[in-house]
Design a protein around this motif. Structure first.
Motif: not given
Length: 131
Positions: A27-32, A88-94, A98-100
């Protein structure tokens, strides 16, 4: 069975706590990453249940409903659920997917109920009548 409402309430944290940070990130991070959120939530649940059961075994020497309900064991399960899924979510998303996402597109696609006049007749839409 030996369960009370406090036990069930704390157990809910072990079971659903792993979804908290991935959903917040979505909901808050554009790279999630959406896929990363699902992977993190399920992985966090598995780690939390494992840590919860192992914690009861280490603390008391056996696994029982009473041992699983102690504050320390419940705390360990809850913390493992929340923090492991977040990591885990941070590492996977980063690093992996990564999304935009452009959050400004939400304004164009979300319509407020207060502005929806569909299904109303002409009389029901009259501004003077509504006062």
């Amino acid at each position: 069975i030996g369960l009370n409402l406090g036990w069930v309430y704390l157990f809910m944290g072990v079971v659903i706590g792993s979804a908290v940070i991935p959903l917040w990130n979505m909901m808050t991070w554009d790279k999630a990453s959406g896929k990363g959120a699902v992977i993190a939530a399920w992985s966090g649940l598995a780690l939390a249940l494992t840590g919860w059961l192992v914690g009861a075994r280490i603390q008391s020497g056996s696994v029982s409903i009473a041992n699983l309900g102690t504050n320390e064991v419940m705390l360990s399960g809850n913390l493992i659920a929340i923090f492991s899924s977040g990591i885990i979510h941070y590492i996977y998303s980063k690093f992996i997917d990564p999304q935009d996402f452009d959050f400004t597109t939400l304004d164009a696609n979300i319509h407020l109920v207060e502005q929806d006049l569909s299904g109303l007749g002409v009389e029901q839409q009259d501004k003077d009548e509504l006062r």
